[in-house]
Design a protein around this motif. Sequence first.
Motif, mmCIF file in Angstrom:
data_model
loop_
_atom_site.group_PDB
_atom_site.id
_atom_site.type_symbol
_atom_site.label_atom_id
_atom_site.label_comp_id
_atom_site.label_asym_id
_atom_site.label_seq_id
_atom_site.Cartn_x
_atom_site.Cartn_y
_atom_site.Cartn_z
ATOM 1 N N ARG A 18 -23.562 31.634 39.236
ATOM 2 C CA ARG A 18 -23.594 29.932 39.363
ATOM 3 C C ARG A 18 -23.063 29.378 40.378
ATOM 4 N NH1 ARG A 18 -25.231 28.820 34.092
ATOM 5 N NH2 ARG A 18 -25.379 26.687 34.811
ATOM 6 N N ASN A 19 -23.228 30.206 41.781
ATOM 7 C CA ASN A 19 -22.464 29.464 42.950
ATOM 8 C C ASN A 19 -21.413 29.003 42.777
ATOM 9 O OD1 ASN A 19 -25.267 30.156 44.183
ATOM 10 N ND2 ASN A 19 -26.031 28.454 43.408
ATOM 11 N N ILE A 20 -20.487 29.725 41.992
ATOM 12 C CA ILE A 20 -18.940 29.265 42.237
ATOM 13 C C ILE A 20 -18.236 29.935 43.089
ATOM 14 C CG2 ILE A 20 -16.763 28.874 40.816
ATOM 15 C CD1 ILE A 20 -18.648 27.820 38.472
ATOM 16 N N ALA A 21 -17.489 29.846 43.689
ATOM 17 C CA ALA A 21 -16.613 30.660 44.732
ATOM 18 C C ALA A 21 -15.534 31.249 44.020
ATOM 19 C CB ALA A 21 -16.303 29.925 46.195
ATOM 20 N N VAL A 22 -15.511 32.490 43.928
ATOM 21 C CA VAL A 22 -14.376 33.061 42.973
ATOM 22 C C VAL A 22 -13.492 34.138 43.844
ATOM 23 C CG1 VAL A 22 -13.964 34.540 41.022
ATOM 24 C CG2 VAL A 22 -15.861 33.090 40.789
ATOM 25 N N THR A 23 -12.287 34.131 43.590
ATOM 26 C CA THR A 23 -11.409 35.063 44.193
ATOM 27 C C THR A 23 -10.450 35.596 43.128
ATOM 28 O OG1 THR A 23 -11.172 33.630 46.315
ATOM 29 C CG2 THR A 23 -9.460 35.309 46.009
ATOM 30 N N VAL A 24 -10.665 36.898 43.209
ATOM 31 C CA VAL A 24 -9.804 37.701 42.027
ATOM 32 C C VAL A 24 -8.574 38.223 42.611
ATOM 33 C CG1 VAL A 24 -9.782 39.599 40.501
ATOM 34 C CG2 VAL A 24 -11.932 38.254 40.979
ATOM 35 N N PHE A 25 -7.382 38.252 42.110
ATOM 36 C CA PHE A 25 -6.318 38.574 42.659
ATOM 37 C C PHE A 25 -5.781 39.750 41.669
ATOM 38 C CE2 PHE A 25 -6.292 34.224 44.029
ATOM 39 C CZ PHE A 25 -6.124 34.242 45.315
ATOM 40 N N GLU A 45 -18.874 30.541 29.694
ATOM 41 C CA GLU A 45 -19.787 29.422 29.152
ATOM 42 C C GLU A 45 -19.047 28.050 28.950
ATOM 43 O OE1 GLU A 45 -21.309 31.297 25.666
ATOM 44 O OE2 GLU A 45 -22.776 32.378 26.986
ATOM 45 N N LYS A 46 -17.918 28.130 28.759
ATOM 46 C CA LYS A 46 -17.039 26.713 28.427
ATOM 47 C C LYS A 46 -16.768 26.127 29.628
ATOM 48 C CE LYS A 46 -14.447 24.040 26.294
ATOM 49 N NZ LYS A 46 -14.685 22.949 25.357
ATOM 50 N N ILE A 47 -16.511 26.682 30.718
ATOM 51 C CA ILE A 47 -16.392 26.196 32.277
ATOM 52 C C ILE A 47 -17.529 25.779 32.674
ATOM 53 C CG2 ILE A 47 -15.682 26.583 34.622
ATOM 54 C CD1 ILE A 47 -13.623 28.490 33.598
ATOM 55 N N LEU A 48 -18.752 26.449 32.515
ATOM 56 C CA LEU A 48 -20.025 25.891 33.104
ATOM 57 C C LEU A 48 -20.528 24.678 32.230
ATOM 58 C CD1 LEU A 48 -21.549 29.502 33.830
ATOM 59 C CD2 LEU A 48 -20.806 27.973 35.551
#
Length: 330
Positions: A26-33, A325-328
Amino acid sequence: MPVIRRIAIVGSGLAGLTAARLLGERNIAVTVFEKSRGPGGRMAAKRVPGGSADIGAQYFTARNPAFTRFLANHAGEASFGIWHGRFGYQKGSEWESFPDETRYVGIPRMTAITRGLSSHVDIRAQTRIEQLERDDQSWLLRDANGESHGPFDTVIITAPPAQAQDIFRTSQLTDLEEKMSDPVRHIQPCWAVAAHFSESLEQPYEGMRCDDDVLYWVANNSSKPGREDEGQWWVLHANPEWSRENEDTSPEQVTADMVSAFQQVTRCKTQPDELIPHRWLYAKSSSRDTPGFRWFDDQRIGLAGDWLSGGRVEGAFESALGLAEKILSR
């Protein structure tokens, strides 16, 4: 309501990677640590001579068809398959077969799934996040080396409850820290041992749930698809009570006790020629409180993981799906 464009995810197990893929679409920039060298979480495998042994999750079911569709689309259809094994459970001195159910495994090891999911995901490996710092309407994440990452609009934590609680404590998020006390109490440890036998063991089942003072589960890892071992690798899991009593026992003594129990359960006197122990401090949750996920809107912090959704591998997927889904929906 602040717009969410950048999200940090702490933990690269199945829940973390599922959230990363769904939100990234959904075109959200995600970084995983990830604090370890690579993704996987408890869907872990140990490198062993000639191949690998699954020391964490042994298999998974898919009661929700969306789960296997997600894996096929994002990890690849070749990354998992059906384990056509025989499964039984011990009832006193007798054994009974498991109900028929399709059971899946990663191919050629469980980590094939998380490796596939991690492709095209921005993962910062060997980065242990210890603190969250509020920067106006955003979050900065500080790691164990004192380096700062961010800013991020939202933080999702998929690490076990005890590690989430530690992060909240150092971040002075007292309310969230207190909310983790009950989940932490319900997390159970598990000692695991991978044992190699040069000759195949004749057993009625490839996977066995034990009624034993020491062992909870034993499985012929070499019987899973894609494993081409010489001899057989068996994986032994101790039960939670025994694991907790022996949390600080030496690996050598734990291994000896678990192999002895295995020989009694299977009535097999053959000695293994190689042994690899592993201690899981945070294996599974005994809590019946399974809300699926948790979202704290005021702080824009979310929690996801199998411990919030019944403890199964599929539960990790459903937890991350619900949180995404909650965040979106915001």
